[in-house]
Motif scaffolding. Structure first.
Motif, PDB file in Angstrom:
ATOM      1  N   ALA A 153       0.837  -1.059  -0.015  1.00 25.51           N
ATOM      2  CA  ALA A 153      -0.043   0.146   0.156  1.00 25.51           C
ATOM      3  C   ALA A 153       1.363   1.406  -0.115  1.00 25.51           C
ATOM      4  CB  ALA A 153      -0.812  -0.228   1.524  1.00 25.51           C
ATOM      5  N   VAL A 154       2.409   1.315   0.646  1.00 28.18           N
ATOM      6  CA  VAL A 154       2.778   2.485   0.524  1.00 28.18           C
ATOM      7  C   VAL A 154       3.757   2.874  -0.279  1.00 28.18           C
ATOM      8  CG1 VAL A 154       4.731   3.244   2.323  1.00 28.18           C
ATOM      9  CG2 VAL A 154       3.173   1.993   3.710  1.00 28.18           C
ATOM     10  N   ARG A 155       3.900   1.401  -1.804  1.00 29.63           N
ATOM     11  CA  ARG A 155       4.710   2.021  -2.436  1.00 29.63           C
ATOM     12  C   ARG A 155       3.525   2.011  -3.050  1.00 29.63           C
ATOM     13  NH1 ARG A 155       6.037  -4.447  -2.036  1.00 29.63           N
ATOM     14  NH2 ARG A 155       8.543  -4.237  -1.526  1.00 29.63           N
ATOM     15  N   ALA A 156       2.368   2.274  -3.108  1.00 29.85           N
ATOM     16  CA  ALA A 156       1.509   2.664  -4.093  1.00 29.85           C
ATOM     17  C   ALA A 156       1.515   4.228  -4.294  1.00 29.85           C
ATOM     18  CB  ALA A 156      -0.140   2.324  -4.386  1.00 29.85           C
ATOM     19  N   ILE A 157       1.003   4.569  -3.081  1.00 31.99           N
ATOM     20  CA  ILE A 157       0.972   6.275  -2.457  1.00 31.99           C
ATOM     21  C   ILE A 157       2.311   7.025  -2.705  1.00 31.99           C
ATOM     22  CG2 ILE A 157       1.600   7.654  -0.329  1.00 31.99           C
ATOM     23  CD1 ILE A 157      -0.655   5.602   0.819  1.00 31.99           C
ATOM     24  N   ARG A 158       3.287   5.979  -2.545  1.00 32.13           N
ATOM     25  CA  ARG A 158       4.593   6.301  -2.909  1.00 32.13           C
ATOM     26  C   ARG A 158       5.210   7.103  -4.751  1.00 32.13           C
ATOM     27  NH1 ARG A 158       8.992   1.536  -3.254  1.00 32.13           N
ATOM     28  NH2 ARG A 158       7.420   1.472  -5.151  1.00 32.13           N
ATOM     29  N   ASP A 159       4.716   5.924  -5.331  1.00 32.43           N
ATOM     30  CA  ASP A 159       4.642   6.451  -6.712  1.00 32.43           C
ATOM     31  C   ASP A 159       3.772   7.501  -7.323  1.00 32.43           C
ATOM     32  OD1 ASP A 159       6.534   4.550  -6.702  1.00 32.43           O
ATOM     33  OD2 ASP A 159       4.924   2.448  -7.718  1.00 32.43           O
TER      34      ASP A 159
END
Length: 131
Positions: free
Chosen positions: A111-117
């Motif tokens: 989930a945090v990867r998606a926010i980061r991207d």
């Protein structure tokens, strides 16, 4: 010409605003001044946000959550809020944007990867606009 200044604001200054500041420093170098702050700063940066940023080649582990100050807002050309609601001071003549982003607190790395991207894409657009 003075370099533009961008302030990222979220409640805890531990996730979204720190990731955004990390990307802006990395992409813009010293061409844009970067600040961040939170209305209720956390004790430390979200370790999952640190891990997600490390995967992108950016180390934010040494950063610390900071309290949002009126001076930081006054000194910034662009103020980008990320879910801090009415806690963000408003000054005429500033460019304000509210980025609707999920809070990485309590989320897993995917989930945090998606926010980061999503943050990276927004930062890239912001840098293009400020050039």
């Amino acid at each position: 010409m003075t370099r533009p200044s961008v302030l990222f604001v979220c409640v805890h200054n531990a996730g979204r605003s720190q990731m955004a500041a990390g990307f802006l420093r990395d992409i813009a170098g010293d061409r844009i001044e970067v600040r961040s702050g939170g209305s209720m700063p956390a004790d430390q940066i979200n370790p999952i946000a640190v891990a997600a940023m490390r995967e992108a080649g950016i180390d934010i582990a040494a950063e610390r959550p900071k309290v949002l100050t009126t001076e930081a807002v006054q000194a910034s050309d662009v103020v980008i809020t990320m879910g801090c609601g009415d806690d963000c001071p408003f000054f005429p003549g500033k460019r304000y944007e509210d980025w609707k982003l999920d809070d990485p607190a309590g989320q897993d790395i995917d989930a945090v990867r998606a926010i980061r991207d999503e943050i990276r894409a927004r930062i890239e657009r912001l840098v293009d606009e400020l050039r």
